[in-house]
Motif scaffolding. Structure first.
Motif, PDB file in Angstrom:
ATOM      1  N   MET A   1       0.849  -1.196   0.000  1.00 48.21           N
ATOM      2  CA  MET A   1       0.000   0.000   0.000  1.00 48.21           C
ATOM      3  C   MET A   1       0.877   1.235   0.000  1.00 48.21           C
ATOM      4  O   MET A   1       1.823   1.332   0.762  1.00 48.21           O
ATOM      5  CB  MET A   1      -0.898  -0.002   1.233  1.00 48.21           C
ATOM      6  N   ALA A   2       0.408   2.153  -0.831  1.00 42.73           N
ATOM      7  CA  ALA A   2       1.211   3.341  -0.946  1.00 42.73           C
ATOM      8  C   ALA A   2       1.054   4.246   0.241  1.00 42.73           C
ATOM      9  O   ALA A   2       0.018   4.307   0.855  1.00 42.73           O
ATOM     10  CB  ALA A   2       0.799   4.086  -2.192  1.00 42.73           C
ATOM     11  N   ILE A   3       2.142   4.988   0.588  1.00 42.66           N
ATOM     12  CA  ILE A   3       2.075   5.965   1.647  1.00 42.66           C
ATOM     13  C   ILE A   3       1.618   7.284   1.096  1.00 42.66           C
ATOM     14  O   ILE A   3       1.626   7.537  -0.087  1.00 42.66           O
ATOM     15  CB  ILE A   3       3.434   6.152   2.325  1.00 42.66           C
ATOM     16  N   GLY A   4       1.209   8.221   2.001  1.00 44.59           N
ATOM     17  CA  GLY A   4       0.850   9.559   1.593  1.00 44.59           C
ATOM     18  C   GLY A   4      -0.347   9.596   0.662  1.00 44.59           C
ATOM     19  O   GLY A   4      -0.566  10.567  -0.040  1.00 44.59           O
ATOM     20  N   SER A   5      -1.135   8.554   0.645  1.00 42.55           N
ATOM     21  CA  SER A   5      -2.216   8.471  -0.326  1.00 42.55           C
ATOM     22  C   SER A   5      -3.473   9.120   0.222  1.00 42.55           C
ATOM     23  O   SER A   5      -3.954   8.755   1.277  1.00 42.55           O
ATOM     24  CB  SER A   5      -2.494   7.010  -0.661  1.00 42.55           C
ATOM     25  N   TRP A   6      -4.022  10.105  -0.495  1.00 41.08           N
ATOM     26  CA  TRP A   6      -5.278  10.709  -0.084  1.00 41.08           C
ATOM     27  C   TRP A   6      -6.415   9.806  -0.526  1.00 41.08           C
ATOM     28  O   TRP A   6      -6.282   8.953  -1.381  1.00 41.08           O
ATOM     29  CB  TRP A   6      -5.409  12.104  -0.698  1.00 41.08           C
ATOM     30  N   ARG A   7      -7.575  10.009   0.074  1.00 39.13           N
ATOM     31  CA  ARG A   7      -8.747   9.171  -0.194  1.00 39.13           C
ATOM     32  C   ARG A   7      -8.404   7.706   0.047  1.00 39.13           C
ATOM     33  O   ARG A   7      -8.550   6.846  -0.812  1.00 39.13           O
ATOM     34  CB  ARG A   7      -9.268   9.382  -1.622  1.00 39.13           C
ATOM     35  N   ALA A   8      -7.907   7.420   1.232  1.00 38.83           N
ATOM     36  CA  ALA A   8      -7.509   6.056   1.567  1.00 38.83           C
ATOM     37  C   ALA A   8      -8.722   5.147   1.566  1.00 38.83           C
ATOM     38  O   ALA A   8      -9.833   5.567   1.843  1.00 38.83           O
ATOM     39  CB  ALA A   8      -6.848   6.023   2.936  1.00 38.83           C
TER      40      ALA A   8
ATOM     41  N   ALA B   1       5.076  -4.557 -11.435  1.00 37.48           N
ATOM     42  CA  ALA B   1       6.106  -3.515 -11.421  1.00 37.48           C
ATOM     43  C   ALA B   1       5.514  -2.174 -11.848  1.00 37.48           C
ATOM     44  O   ALA B   1       5.862  -1.124 -11.297  1.00 37.48           O
ATOM     45  CB  ALA B   1       7.258  -3.898 -12.336  1.00 37.48           C
ATOM     46  N   MET B   2       4.612  -2.198 -12.807  1.00 34.07           N
ATOM     47  CA  MET B   2       3.971  -0.972 -13.272  1.00 34.07           C
ATOM     48  C   MET B   2       3.135  -0.347 -12.157  1.00 34.07           C
ATOM     49  O   MET B   2       3.133   0.877 -11.980  1.00 34.07           O
ATOM     50  CB  MET B   2       3.088  -1.271 -14.476  1.00 34.07           C
ATOM     51  N   ARG B   3       2.432  -1.176 -11.410  1.00 36.74           N
ATOM     52  CA  ARG B   3       1.602  -0.662 -10.328  1.00 36.74           C
ATOM     53  C   ARG B   3       2.465  -0.062  -9.227  1.00 36.74           C
ATOM     54  O   ARG B   3       2.118   0.977  -8.646  1.00 36.74           O
ATOM     55  CB  ARG B   3       0.710  -1.780  -9.765  1.00 36.74           C
ATOM     56  N   VAL B   4       3.578  -0.713  -8.922  1.00 35.51           N
ATOM     57  CA  VAL B   4       4.478  -0.178  -7.902  1.00 35.51           C
ATOM     58  C   VAL B   4       5.055   1.153  -8.368  1.00 35.51           C
ATOM     59  O   VAL B   4       5.170   2.110  -7.592  1.00 35.51           O
ATOM     60  CB  VAL B   4       5.601  -1.178  -7.583  1.00 35.51           C
ATOM     61  N   LEU B   5       5.418   1.250  -9.649  1.00 42.51           N
ATOM     62  CA  LEU B   5       5.915   2.513 -10.197  1.00 42.51           C
ATOM     63  C   LEU B   5       4.859   3.610 -10.083  1.00 42.51           C
ATOM     64  O   LEU B   5       5.177   4.755  -9.737  1.00 42.51           O
ATOM     65  CB  LEU B   5       6.283   2.324 -11.669  1.00 42.51           C
ATOM     66  N   ALA B   6       3.629   3.276 -10.394  1.00 40.97           N
ATOM     67  CA  ALA B   6       2.553   4.263 -10.324  1.00 40.97           C
ATOM     68  C   ALA B   6       2.342   4.742  -8.896  1.00 40.97           C
ATOM     69  O   ALA B   6       2.267   5.948  -8.633  1.00 40.97           O
ATOM     70  CB  ALA B   6       1.263   3.666 -10.885  1.00 40.97           C
ATOM     71  N   ALA B   7       2.262   3.803  -7.964  1.00 38.75           N
ATOM     72  CA  ALA B   7       2.032   4.168  -6.568  1.00 38.75           C
ATOM     73  C   ALA B   7       3.192   4.977  -6.011  1.00 38.75           C
ATOM     74  O   ALA B   7       2.998   5.961  -5.279  1.00 38.75           O
ATOM     75  CB  ALA B   7       1.812   2.912  -5.735  1.00 38.75           C
ATOM     76  N   ALA B   8       4.412   4.582  -6.351  1.00 38.94           N
ATOM     77  CA  ALA B   8       5.588   5.293  -5.853  1.00 38.94           C
ATOM     78  C   ALA B   8       5.657   6.711  -6.416  1.00 38.94           C
ATOM     79  O   ALA B   8       6.066   7.650  -5.717  1.00 38.94           O
ATOM     80  CB  ALA B   8       6.852   4.522  -6.205  1.00 38.94           C
ATOM     81  N   GLY B   9       5.274   6.887  -7.665  1.00 40.03           N
ATOM     82  CA  GLY B   9       5.243   8.220  -8.237  1.00 40.03           C
ATOM     83  C   GLY B   9       4.259   9.113  -7.506  1.00 40.03           C
ATOM     84  O   GLY B   9       4.547  10.289  -7.227  1.00 40.03           O
ATOM     85  N   ASN B  10       3.091   8.573  -7.197  1.00 44.45           N
ATOM     86  CA  ASN B  10       2.101   9.309  -6.424  1.00 44.45           C
ATOM     87  C   ASN B  10       2.668   9.701  -5.063  1.00 44.45           C
ATOM     88  O   ASN B  10       2.561  10.852  -4.631  1.00 44.45           O
ATOM     89  CB  ASN B  10       0.849   8.459  -6.245  1.00 44.45           C
ATOM     90  N   ASN B  11       3.286   8.729  -4.383  1.00 41.95           N
ATOM     91  CA  ASN B  11       3.838   8.982  -3.049  1.00 41.95           C
ATOM     92  C   ASN B  11       4.874  10.102  -3.077  1.00 41.95           C
ATOM     93  O   ASN B  11       4.872  11.002  -2.233  1.00 41.95           O
ATOM     94  CB  ASN B  11       4.491   7.713  -2.493  1.00 41.95           C
ATOM     95  N   LEU B  12       5.768  10.020  -4.034  1.00 46.18           N
ATOM     96  CA  LEU B  12       6.840  11.001  -4.129  1.00 46.18           C
ATOM     97  C   LEU B  12       6.273  12.393  -4.417  1.00 46.18           C
ATOM     98  O   LEU B  12       6.704  13.390  -3.813  1.00 46.18           O
ATOM     99  CB  LEU B  12       7.832  10.578  -5.211  1.00 46.18           C
ATOM    100  N   ALA B  13       5.311  12.471  -5.321  1.00 41.47           N
ATOM    101  CA  ALA B  13       4.702  13.759  -5.641  1.00 41.47           C
ATOM    102  C   ALA B  13       4.003  14.355  -4.424  1.00 41.47           C
ATOM    103  O   ALA B  13       4.139  15.551  -4.138  1.00 41.47           O
ATOM    104  CB  ALA B  13       3.712  13.598  -6.798  1.00 41.47           C
ATOM    105  N   VAL B  14       3.260  13.535  -3.689  1.00 40.17           N
ATOM    106  CA  VAL B  14       2.540  14.012  -2.509  1.00 40.17           C
ATOM    107  C   VAL B  14       3.503  14.622  -1.495  1.00 40.17           C
ATOM    108  O   VAL B  14       3.282  15.722  -0.970  1.00 40.17           O
ATOM    109  CB  VAL B  14       1.753  12.861  -1.850  1.00 40.17           C
ATOM    110  N   LEU B  15       4.574  13.911  -1.208  1.00 39.14           N
ATOM    111  CA  LEU B  15       5.506  14.374  -0.185  1.00 39.14           C
ATOM    112  C   LEU B  15       6.297  15.599  -0.638  1.00 39.14           C
ATOM    113  O   LEU B  15       6.596  16.489   0.159  1.00 39.14           O
ATOM    114  CB  LEU B  15       6.445  13.237   0.211  1.00 39.14           C
ATOM    115  N   LEU B  16       6.615  15.663  -1.917  1.00 42.34           N
ATOM    116  CA  LEU B  16       7.315  16.844  -2.417  1.00 42.34           C
ATOM    117  C   LEU B  16       6.387  18.068  -2.458  1.00 42.34           C
ATOM    118  O   LEU B  16       6.828  19.200  -2.236  1.00 42.34           O
ATOM    119  CB  LEU B  16       7.893  16.571  -3.800  1.00 42.34           C
ATOM    120  N   GLU B  17       5.109  17.845  -2.726  1.00 38.90           N
ATOM    121  CA  GLU B  17       4.149  18.948  -2.680  1.00 38.90           C
ATOM    122  C   GLU B  17       4.130  19.591  -1.297  1.00 38.90           C
ATOM    123  O   GLU B  17       3.992  20.804  -1.147  1.00 38.90           O
ATOM    124  CB  GLU B  17       2.740  18.455  -3.013  1.00 38.90           C
TER     125      GLU B  17
END
Length: 314
Positions: free
Chosen positions: A1-8, A173-189
């Motif tokens: 499960m991805a971290i920093g995810s809104w609408r959990a 692997a694609m799903r992990v890439l997608a979730a990780a991109g979301n996580n990174l964007a959230v935290l950098l925002e």
């Protein structure tokens, strides 16, 4: 499960709390559900439960799910790289590990991610290219959660480069890439002292998340990724581009009969994009629509909307 995810998808369940005393009475499915519910608020407690609960696992699928939870808690939430690897390695002796190689690969990916975070230069050598992609993406999320943004950005960029060299990437692997991109964007925002290079990394991560969710996700994941990209573009001071992402977010909702909860977020970010571009009339119009959808959401869902609602009032 991805971290920093809104609408959990789940919320912390205080009434389903597990302790060492009653673990013996619990099924693995109940254990995993409760641990995911509790881990954000009480990561150390959940980590201790995990360390005492591998005996609940009965199948290779359960072993893989257990390993993913272990990696997430000991990595992103605690930064206990060495302990996490020790526990993952102990799962290799579990009877289920001998039945299905895929379960062992999940352990390999998790251990590789935590070793990478711990500075082990050889952590990924034994993994396949697709496994390396997953490990690096997981490592990026864990490092970002520990505020090691330079390493997190580097890990995610490396994961994207490897994925491009290994077409077609596997679904997991694609799903992990997608979730990780979301996580990174959230935290950098949320980073108040974000540098120009970090802002570019934020936009790249949000864009990559959208691309990969469109390939392997559902309309819901695509819609939320559009919202994320719109938010990142607003943070980057790009209101026109943010408006384009927000309009696509609204369009995905309309095409798929999205519930009010999703439509609130779509119209909220579109309203904010209009405000940032200086269009007070369109801001007011979409703000009104967003608040109307907010009124239609359930009480359980509204707590996830508070930050976005406050933004409409600022």
């Amino acid at each position: 499960m991805a971290i920093g995810s809104w609408r959990a998808s789940t919320s912390c369940s205080r009434n389903s709390r597990l302790t060492r005393a009653n673990l013996a009475e619990v099924t693995i499915d109940a254990f995993l559900k409760t641990a995911w519910n509790d881990h954000a608020d009480r990561p150390q407690e959940v980590a201790e439960r995990i360390a005492a609960s591998s005996h609940l696992v009965e199948t290779p699928e359960q072993l893989a799910a257990f390993a993913r939870l272990l990696t997430h808690v000991y990595g992103e939430h605690l930064g206990q790289w060495t302990r996490g690897v020790e526990l993952l390695d102990s799962l290799r002796c579990h009877p289920s590990a001998a039945v299905e190689p895929a379960a062992v690969r999940t352990i390999d990916v998790g251990a590789g991610a935590l070793r990478y975070c711990d500075g082990d230069a050889s952590a990924l050598v034994a993994l396949t290219r697709h496994e390396q992609v997953s490990a690096l993406a997981n490592a990026s999320s864990a490092l970002a959660a520990r505020n090691e943004f330079a390493r997190a950005i580097a890990a995610y960029d490396q994961a994207l480069q490897l994925a491009r060299k290994a077409p077609p990437p596997e679904g997991p692997a694609m799903r992990v890439l997608a979730a990780a991109g979301n996580n990174l964007a959230v935290l950098l925002e949320a980073k108040v002292d974000r540098s120009a290079s970090e802002t570019q990394a934020m936009l790249a991560a949000a864009g990559a998340a959208l691309r990969h969710w469109k390939q392997v996700g559902t309309w819901l994941e695509e819609e939320r990724a559009e919202h994320r990209l719109a938010r990142s573009r607003l943070q980057a001071g790009e209101p026109t581009a943010a408006m384009q992402s927000a309009e696509r977010c609204v369009a995905v909702c309309e095409r798929n009969g999205a519930p009010p909860f999703e439509r609130f977020f779509a119209h909220s970010v579109l309203a904010c994009a209009h405000r940032a571009s200086g269009d007070a009339v369109m801001f007011a119009a979409h703000r009104q629509v967003a608040l109307r959808y907010l009124e239609q959401t359930s009480e359980d869902e509204r707590k996830w909307c508070e930050s976005e609602r406050e933004d409409l009032e600022s």
